[in-house]
Write a protein that holds these residues in place. Structure first.
Motif, PDB file in Angstrom:
ATOM      1  N   LYS A 361     -25.467  38.893 -19.816  1.00 58.62           N
ATOM      2  CA  LYS A 361     -26.583  38.085 -19.324  1.00 58.62           C
ATOM      3  C   LYS A 361     -26.839  36.879 -20.228  1.00 58.62           C
ATOM      4  O   LYS A 361     -27.411  35.881 -19.782  1.00 58.62           O
ATOM      5  N   SER A 367     -27.633  35.550 -14.190  1.00 57.26           N
ATOM      6  CA  SER A 367     -27.252  36.898 -13.763  1.00 57.26           C
ATOM      7  C   SER A 367     -28.400  37.878 -13.981  1.00 57.26           C
ATOM      8  O   SER A 367     -29.184  37.755 -14.922  1.00 57.26           O
ATOM      9  N   THR A 368     -28.462  38.863 -13.102  1.00 57.26           N
ATOM     10  CA  THR A 368     -29.434  39.948 -13.227  1.00 57.26           C
ATOM     11  C   THR A 368     -28.689  41.243 -13.529  1.00 57.26           C
ATOM     12  O   THR A 368     -27.466  41.309 -13.460  1.00 57.26           O
ATOM     13  N   SER A 369     -29.439  42.280 -13.854  1.00 56.79           N
ATOM     14  CA  SER A 369     -28.852  43.597 -14.109  1.00 56.79           C
ATOM     15  C   SER A 369     -29.539  44.631 -13.237  1.00 56.79           C
ATOM     16  O   SER A 369     -30.734  44.517 -12.935  1.00 56.79           O
TER      17      SER A 369
END
Length: 693
Positions: A361, A367-369
């Protein structure tokens, strides 16, 4: 020497010519007062003797010629210009000092009048072949005779035998006949054997079998089949297909490299991708990292294995990130395209996977998680009341008492066969396999009568099988875990989106509320095993058991709400754009206008009912690029870790204790990828067309 010369002449001339040559040659040797062998050894007389032989042969037969050559030196005949025009070419075999005679082949010329028979020429004009302008059949040069051409026309094309030359000329000059013939590419035996070797190696990698199976099993079987179906001549050609251990290993690496090359090209041109990663240890003790990628390609969303690598040193989060980052930099894939990273590590959990996600990230800020939804589901169902937890633990102890002793397992199998039981063995419970719990409890409950006969009275838990309250709780646990397993299986598979998982969980939450209210009313129809057991013993459920069941169902519902919270879904328009009447907060004005245009299209509405959600939005990229790309970006994140779990199962089956030194990465590339390698392209890259290269 004279006898040797006459012996050779006897194969090409009649007796009269041979006697004539013999008499004149003898006279020549007598005149020179030297033996024939000595004359031939003197270099000054070789050419004279040779010319004399030519003169004799030329006078006897204008169609034939001889050349006399020595094994040390090849002499060119000294003949007149007139003789050179009449004599044909000569062949010499130095190893045996033989004089050979060959007949010059006659080459026919093409005449324009042959077109009246429907024939033109093909190939070299000096030595052409005859080609029919009607059927395009090519005849040999010897067929360039009017009688032979007329016979072909009258037998093969009798309807055109009375046509004049103008008809055939028009047919020859037509556009269809002026098209160049399409070349037919025919592979050589080495090329065909190489392609066959790649195909067999591809199937060996897909099956996960050892490389030696190609030479030990597949090749002999193929030879036997071909020999029985055809003949031995075709069977011998299979020997050219190389399937040795080392050859198959090289083939698999080439196939994996081709798949990787295709995947990298796709990732470079896609709009975005999401990752799914996990790490585990193999049979040799190496830490293996699996990373899967989801991206859009050709009007669909694809899922493929990005990399499978072993971590040689410390399996830390930094090492995992360096492994993935090295692959990205080596192939020049942009991190900015990464939209999400899915793992089995929650935000509150510390560990190497969580650390690796944090580093990803950092290099991909947008970006996400996400946390695997299957893992959340498994954590939620572990919570239960103490009374039910004790029954579950005791059931596992009974199973382990049998399964941990092979002698007890064999005796139980014999007893079950004699009693005509539906099953002959118990199933082993394991915490690693989440779905095993429901099947284990169901099998234990179905074999309760056989276990009651088999169990020794000295075993402290043998009385549980005669306790109806204990059996009622066991029947309920078997039912509820069976239902939970069904929900878990429905969330597994490829191309599962977050919408699919939350729909399943929403349905489960409503069912839990319904089951709890039914149990409060003492209605157990929703639990078939428990209901059948109550009918069998003709009894009712105690209030303590009912309260424990209701407590478990409501506690399970509240736990699931904790792991799957209900939030305001700003992306509901992706799930069904035709129900949107107000502009979603996540869309700007331009995208909402595009969404209105999309929902007003009747053809698009029909496609929505026929295609899956992923394929529907992927097919609209060209027509509605802005809104479709936003929808695809929402659908790209992985919802579960199903691909990684499946990948490790394949890895364990491929790299066994008998193949500890195997580099399983190419096998995983082939087995876990949806891309089919281009074997023709791989073979064309090879400069040496040998079956073992």
């Amino acid at each position: 020497m004279i006898a040797h010369l006459l012996c050779i002449l006897s194969y090409n001339f009649n007796t009269f010519v041979i006697l004539n040559v013999y008499s004149k040659l003898t006279m020549f040797c007598t005149t020179n007062t030297l033996p024939m062998d000595l004359l031939l050894k003197q270099g000054s007389l070789k050419q004279e003797v040779e010319s004399f032989c030519y003169q004799i042969v030329s006078e006897s037969n204008d169609q034939k010629v001889g050349i006399l050559q020595d094994e040390d030196e090849q002499l060119q005949p000294s003949v007149s210009k007139k003789s050179e025009g009449e004599l044909s070419r000569v062949k010499f075999m130095s190893s045996s000092n033989k004089i050979t005679f060959s007949k010059k082949p006659k080459r026919r010329k093409y005449d324009e009048s042959y077109l009246s028979f429907g024939f033109t020429y093909f190939g070299n004009r000096d030595a052409p072949h005859a080609q029919c302008v009607l059927c395009k059949k090519i005849l040999s040069n010897s067929s360039l005779a009017p009688s032979k051409l007329r016979r072909h026309l009258e037998t093969k094309h009798a309807a055109y035998k009375d046509k004049d030359i103008r008809f055939f000329k028009e047919h020859l000059d037509s556009p269809e006949n002026n098209k160049p013939p399409t070349p037919k590419i025919v592979n050589t035996d080495n090329e065909s054997a190489t392609e066959a070797s790649y195909n067999v190696s591809y199937h060996i990698a897909l099956s996960g079998e050892a490389h030696t199976i190609g030479e030990l099993l597949i090749k002999p079987c193929a030879k036997d089949v071909v020999m029985r179906m055809f003949d031995e001549q075709y069977s011998k050609k299979i020997d050219a297909v190389q399937l040795s251990n080392s050859t198959v290993a090289r083939r698999i690496k080439d196939l994996a490299a081709d798949i990787e090359e295709e995947l990298v090209c796709r990732l470079k041109i896609c709009d975005g991708f999401s990752l799914q990663l996990d790490e585990s240890a193999d049979v040799s003790g190496l830490a293996v990292l699996l990373v899967f990628v989801r991206y859009r390609f050709n009007k669909s969303i694809e899922e493929d294995l990005l990399l499978c690598e072993s971590l040689q040193s410390n399996a830390t989060g930094e090492e995992i990130f360096n492994c993935i980052n090295g692959f990205m930099q080596r192939h020049e894939i942009e991190w900015e395209k990464c939209v999400d990273v899915c793992s089995d590590a929650s935000r509150a959990m510390d560990g190497k996977i969580a650390e690796a996600v944090t580093l990803i990230k950092y290099v991909a800020p947008e970006s996400t998680s996400s946390h695997c939804l299957l893992y959340r589901h498994a954590l939620a169902v572990k919570i239960m009341p103490t009374t039910l937890k004790n029954v579950l633990d005791q059931a596992v102890q009974i199973i382990n008492y049998i399964k941990a002793r092979p002698h007890q397992s064999r005796l139980l199998k014999i007893l079950c066969e004699e009693m005509g039981a539906q099953h002959t063995a118990l199933l082993l419970n394991t915490e690693v396999r989440w779905l095993s719990r429901g099947k284990v409890l169901v099998r234990l409950f179905e074999l309760r009568r056989e276990l009651l006969v088999f169990m020794d009275s000295a075993f402290r838990l043998s009385d549980c099988l005669t306790n109806s309250s204990w059996l009622l709780r066991l029947a309920y646990l078997a039912d509820i875990f069976t239902k939970l397993n069904e929900v878990n299986l429905s969330m597994q598979g490829k191309n599962v989106t977050v919408f699919t998982v939350f729909d399943k969980m929403s349905s489960l939450l409503r069912k839990l509320e319904f089951w709890a209210s039914s149990v409060e009313e003492e209605n157990f129809d929703c639990f078939p095993t428990l209901s059948d057991f109550l009918t069998e013993i003709n009894s009712t459920v105690d209030k303590d058991i009912c309260s424990a069941i209701v407590q478990h169902l409501r506690g399970l519902r509240s736990t699931l709400l904790k792991y799957f919270p209900v939030t305001n879904d700003n992306n509901a328009w992706v799930r069904n754009p035709f129900t949107v009447t107000v502009k979603p907060a996540s869309l700007v004005a331009r995208d909402y206008e595009s969404l209105i245009d999309l929902t007003s299209d009747s053809q698009v509405k029909q496609n929505f009912s026929e295609l899956s959600l992923n394929d529907f939005w992927s097919s609209l990229i060209q027509e509605y690029p802005s809104i479709a790309r936003r929808a695809v970006r929402v659908l790209l994140p992985f919802a579960t870790m199903h691909l990684c779990e499946t990948g490790f199962s394949y890895y364990a089956a491929t790299k066994t204790k008998y193949r500890k030194r195997l580099d399983a990465a190419p096998h995983m590339r082939i087995r876990l990828s949806n891309i089919t390698p281009n074997i023709k392209r791989i073979c064309d890259k090879k400069t040496q067309k040998h079956c073992s290269h």
